[in-house]
Motif scaffolding. Structure first.
Motif: not given
Lengths: 327, 350, 272
Positions: B109-113, B157, B159
């Motif tokens: 999964l994209d960590p910034t989204m 998010y 994380h």
């Protein structure tokens, strides 16, 4: 909230660095042979001037008090008086700062709008078919040449070419942006272009590395596996995730540009802060030197703190651990 | 779009050969894979690291790394020859027909989204009913993978999620378009053992409901055999045994499958020593001259090293072994009686 | 062990040619750099291969002297940096705690100065000349190198074999020299290479501004600064040292990239 406390810590650390920088400059100027009064006023000062200086800087007080007075005065914009011109240094810096700022901003914009796309392109092509081919070597060589071309070499050659052959743009003849925007750009375009070459190449190289690092992340594979188009993957996932290292580099580059601007201003005879400071070193005008150096370092520190905030907004993980990004 | 006749299998690999280009020369990852999977099947693909199972899974969507190269053979998914598709139809195939679930759930999964935004991207305007808003569609998807409090997960998010939650999100994204085939590459290897069963249950329940074909890549023969109708065993870049799960587990026809089954902890009675497989898996530079397992095989004969074994049919299984028939008739591959009360889950770990 | 790629090998060869040229100049193989031929600003030709300068001195021997001066000055400075940075970085990275914090602070303060600005401050304090140029290179490169050596040492310190060495009673000095140092050697080599190119850049910039090496001593920066005055009449005076300077920096950077790629290889992925 976590992000805010993290950023506050970074800002405080930046303030600490600024204090360290000012102490270093303070000690350096005071450690010079001949003593502080001699250094600041020159050998031909009158007794009156000496007395005034001693009072102004509190030379009869302890070193700590002297430092404190100097530093707080500098924070409020009072950098003392130039030994050569007998004018306040702060006012002179303020009048020259726009030239340096304009040069640096033009180069940074070039780095962002030319260097970043070039870097993304290079990385995506390095991962695609035909990787490691002739194009990659040419790109690597061109990028390498760009960061290996110092302003004073490139600038000398540009000055030569443009003064030897009439190529449309003039060398010198600076006019302020507010007075004559076209004339200003004509004078600033060449210096800014010389200054940009390093910034563009360095940005392209770092962007390429950052994007290559993101390209191997599983979420990129996952996005490709969902059938997203290369452009969508780049825009949605790669640019966001590669942005932090590129932004951090752009800060470093702008620090470098502040230095490069000194050389370019000297070379193209522009009335900026850099040429002022260089000439001041030659004239042993130390009030100017310490003010100019402090200003450059302070600008870099402030820029770093601002970029930290932006990076924290992009990468939500930063607020959680001090260790920062997963790699 | 649908060029499929009912009888035609949804996944067909024919003599697929894939090499990785390493600095010191090519490494063969797939050495002539033949495989056909019918629509709606749930197939467990079992093998050690380096057996080629992940490469096979990636080949389904032509997701091989750029240093990998197909040398020979073909891969058909839903009637399309994957390696011959132009970029646009290939993306179409990945988007509409294929779903992938990977090993590292949080990394996928994209960590910034925010999670919700990522799931929305997977939906791409494809809503179950036009009256529902996208947010509802996202929540419905997350609810479908049995995430508690979908609204909160959507706002988080990556994380901030546990591995199990992240894998459910990844599954929701993969199943958002109701793909024909789902490739799950060790979907639970990075998870805590408590949540493994739950995640697997969710995957299988969801795919069964959607009629999705599942290729579950795993190193755990017992876990796979317990949940899949069919098991495919890979070794040295080839499919060495392929058959109904109960048959493969109860009467392995290939010496490698037998060794794998005997080395699984769930087969051991308390106090009994496990039988490890001696030697290491091969690192091939080109086509294996004979059987890739020959060096480690207890039943090796001369021609195993020099002659590639042909496909043999033994019981219900398809086997690549020169002595398959012989070993079956002499019952040379006995298994210790399987204690059924021990969960087969223990065999995990990487 | 992978060998250097051809581009990096070109860089290495180029650098060796420059060193050989400097040595040849040292032994006067190209003539006396201070000898005056009489003819001023003569274009390149048979008599003087690279032409003559404003005083009628042949450029070639001056250029070789300049190469030697720049390379020697930068190498010595980088050597000092390497020793200081390695010591600071290894101790800070391995010991951690307050030592680490102190080193990081120091590095942070030095790093806050743009390199030319720091060089100008040094020149202002020490007075223009060779010592100023050397001190400037050392101070500019120390923060860059110390940061990375420290990070590498910290990574090494967290490895299991270090823990097991500690458990088996290996003392701190032995540990640092025998176990940590060899494992950060790659970082030192790569960063040392980059530091050398930065050093050449700083020397050139400072001398160009008239604050580094002082004429009549030659260095690449001095030659470019002096040639610049006669640029329009005698462009070779800038072009020759300029090309050599760029070549030196480029070949060192390419060599550094090659070393880095060898020490930390990266995987590439396709987007299609």
């Amino acid at each position: 909230m976590r992000l805010f406390t993290w950023w506050l810590r970074r800002a405080l650390s930046g303030a600490g660095t600024l204090v360290g920088v000012s102490i270093l400059i303070f000690i350096a100027v005071r450690a010079m042979p001949g003593g502080f009064a001699e250094t600041i006023l020159g050998p031909f000062a009158t007794e009156e001037q000496r007395a005034e200086l001693a009072e102004r800087y509190g030379l009869d007080q302890s070193v700590l008090v002297q430092y404190w007075n100097w530093f707080t005065a500098a924070l409020s914009g009072d950098f003392g008086t130039s030994m050569v011109s007998q004018q306040p240094v702060g006012a002179e810096l303020a009048s020259r700062f726009p030239v340096t700022a304009q040069l640096t901003v033009m180069a940074i914009l070039a780095a962002a709008f030319i260097g970043v796309p070039l870097g993304v392109l290079a990385a995506v092509r390095a991962g695609g078919p035909g990787a490691g081919g002739r194009g990659a070597v040419v790109g690597r060589l061109a990028g390498g040449l760009g960061v290996s071309l110092p302003e004073f070499v490139l600038g000398s050659i540009v000055v030569y070419l443009f003064s030897r052959y009439a190529l449309g743009l003039s060398v010198g003849g600076y006019v302020p942006l507010g007075d004559d925007p076209v004339g200003n750009l004509r004078a600033m375009l060449l210096p800014a272009a010389v200054l940009s070459v390093f910034a563009i190449s360095a940005t392209a190289r770092t962007t390429r590395d950052a994007v290559l690092n993101v390209l191997v992340e599983p979420y990129v594979t996952a996005a490709v596996a969902r059938g997203e188009t290369p452009w969508a993957v780049i825009r949605q996932h790669i640019l966001r995730n590669a942005a932090p290292p590129v932004l951090v580099l752009l800060t470093t580059v702008s620090a470098y540009l502040l230095g490069g601007a000194i050389i370019v201003e000297y070379l193209f005879n522009l009335p900026g802060v850099g040429s002022y400071v260089v000439h001041a070193v030659g004239r042993r005008d130390y009030a100017v030197v310490q003010a100019g150096v402090l200003l450059a370092a302070a600008l870099f520190i402030v820029l770093n703190v601002v970029v930290d905030l932006v990076v924290g907004l992009i990468d939500p993980r930063l607020g959680v651990t001090t260790a920062g990004r997963r790699t | 779009m649908n060029q499929l006749t009912p009888a035609e299998p949804v996944v067909v690999a024919r003599d697929l050969v894939v090499d990785y280009l390493a600095a010191h020369g090519p490494v063969r990852a797939l050495d002539g894979v033949d495989l056909a999977v019918d629509a709606g099947e749930t197939v467990g693909v079992v093998g050690e690291s380096g057996s080629g199972k992940s490469t096979l899974g990636a080949a389904l969507g032509r997701l091989l790394p750029s240093r990998a190269e197909r040398r020979h053979g073909s891969m058909h998914v839903a009637g399309h020859s994957v390696f011959d598709l132009a970029p646009q139809p290939l993306r179409q195939l990945r988007r509409d027909q294929l779903g992938f679930v990977f090993q590292d759930p949080i990394g996928a999964l994209d960590p910034t989204m925010r999670v919700g935004a990522q799931v929305r991207r997977a939906l791409r305007g494809r809503q179950p009913s036009p009256r529902r808003s996208t947010r509802d569609a996202v929540a419905a998807l997350l609810d479908q993978v049995r995430l508690r409090d979908p609204a909160r997960v959507a706002r988080a998010y990556p994380h901030q999620l546990s591995g199990g939650m992240a894998q459910r999100v990844a599954l929701a994204m993969a199943m958002a378009v109701q793909p024909r085939v789902l490739v799950a590459d060790e979907p639970t290897a990075a998870l805590d053992s408590q949540v493994r069963d739950e995640v697997l249950d969710t995957i299988l329940a969801l795919t069964r409901a959607a009629g999705t074909t599942v290729l579950w890549l795993s190193h755990d023969l017992n876990a796979v055999a317990r949940r899949c109708a069919r098991v495919v065993v890979m070794y040295g870049g080839r499919v060495v045994e392929d058959g109904p799960a109960h048959a493969v587990l109860a009467r392995p026809a290939h010496p490698y499958t037998h060794a794998l089954a005997s080395s699984a902890p769930s087969h051991a009675r308390p106090g009994e020593r496990l039988t490890p497989i001696p030697g290491r898996p091969p690192l091939l530079a080109g086509p294996a001259p004979g059987c890739a397992f020959a060096e480690r095989c207890r039943f090796v004969v001369d021609r195993c090293a020099t002659e590639r074994p042909p496909l043999a049919r033994v019981n219900g299984q398809a086997v690549l072994c020169h002595r398959a028939e012989e070993l079956r008739s002499t019952a040379a591959l006995p298994l210790p009686a399987r204690p059924t009360d021990i969960p087969a889950e223990i065999g995990g770990g990487r | 062990m992978k060998r250097l790629d051809w581009l990096s090998r070109c860089g290495l060869i180029c650098l060796m040619v420059l060193v050989a040229a400097a040595v040849a100049g040292w032994f006067g193989l190209a003539g006396d750099p201070a000898a005056i031929d009489g003819d001023r600003l003569r274009p390149p030709g048979a008599a003087a291969w690279l032409g003559t300068d404003d005083l009628g001195r042949s450029l070639l021997p001056r250029l070789l002297e300049g190469i030697g001066a720049t390379l020697l000055l930068s190498s010595l400075a980088v050597l000092v940096t390497a020793v200081v940075s390695t010591a600071l970085g290894i101790v800070a990275g391995y010991v951690g705690g307050a030592v680490n914090e102190a080193v990081l602070r120091l590095v942070e303060v030095l790093y806050a100065f743009p390199s030319i600005v720091l060089a100008i401050l040094v020149a202002a304090v020490v007075g223009p000349g060779r010592p100023a140029a050397m001190a400037a290179i050392v101070l500019v490169t120390i923060p860059l190198m110390t940061r990375l050596v420290r990070a590498a040492a910290a990574t090494v310190a967290s490895r299991d074999y270090i823990t097991s060495a500690v458990v088996s009673g290996v003392g701190m000095p032995t540990m640092l020299v025998r176990h940590v140092l060899p494992n950060v050697g790659g970082t030192i080599a790569v960063q040392g290479t980059y530091a050398l190119s930065i050093g050449i850049l700083v020397e050139g910039g400072l001398s160009f501004l008239g604050l580094g090496v002082q004429p009549p001593q030659a260095s690449l920066g001095v030659l470019i600064a002096q040639g610049g005055i006669y640029m329009v009449a005698a462009p070779w005076l800038v072009i020759a040292p300029g090309v050599v300077l760029v070549l030196a920096i480029l070949s060192i950077n390419v060599l550094g990239d090659g070393l880095r790629d060898r020490l930390e290889p990266r995987e590439a992925r396709s987007l299609t």
